[in-house]
Motif scaffolding. Structure first.
Motif: not given
Length: 163
Positions: A8-10, A12-19
């Motif tokens: 999944s390319r994104w 990590p982006v979702f992980r940061v935003l959820h964090g």
């Protein structure tokens, strides 16, 4: 067989935003509002500033679909943050804040400002701010929609055609 969901390319982006959302939720909990989800703050602030609205008006004001807002209002109502009453016509509902939400609305506005200032500060620390990424992605999608990009790839994929 290869599991494509392992890539999944994104993610990590979702992980940061959820964090970030989790950190905001932690801040709420530490300050006596543990049952408030960060994703509900915008609606509470908007209703506090602009007053009661129909679900459709609220959805438009925060750029959500009516269906998504209806579900969100139901969840926020169940948690005691919003109340609904009959709207101007038989098919609509007017949404307003409960006293519980009114008590924290000004604090949420302050938290919103602090969050936006923290995002500005964070973006100054990185070479390519996420707000710029979002603008660049929107421009690329204006040239060719995500739908069309997916359709183009699937037109060449035999697994899609076999289904």
């Amino acid at each position: 067989m290869h599991d494509p969901t392992e890539e999944s390319r994104w993610r990590p982006v979702f992980r940061v935003l959820h964090g970030i959302d989790d950190e905001i939720a932690r801040f709420y909990a530490e300050n006596g509002i543990p049952d408030l989800k960060p994703t509900w703050a915008m609606e509470i602030i908007r209703l506090h500033v602009r007053g009661p609205m129909t679900i459709a008006e609220l959805a438009r004001s925060v750029e959500r679909t009516h269906s998504a807002m209806s579900q969100k209002v139901a969840a926020m109502r169940a948690a005691g943050w919003l109340e609904t009453s009959p709207g101007p016509d038989a098919r609509s509902k007017k949404v307003s804040l409960t006293p519980k939400a009114e008590r924290i609305a000004a604090k949420l506005a302050a938290e919103w400002r602090a969050t936006e200032a923290s995002i500005t500060e964070l973006e100054a620390e990185i070479p390519y701010p996420l707000t710029r990424v979002a603008d660049d992605i929107a421009a690329a999608l204006a040239r060719q929609s995500f739908h069309d990009r997916i359709a183009e790839k699937l037109a060449r994929d035999p697994a899609w055609a076999d289904g």
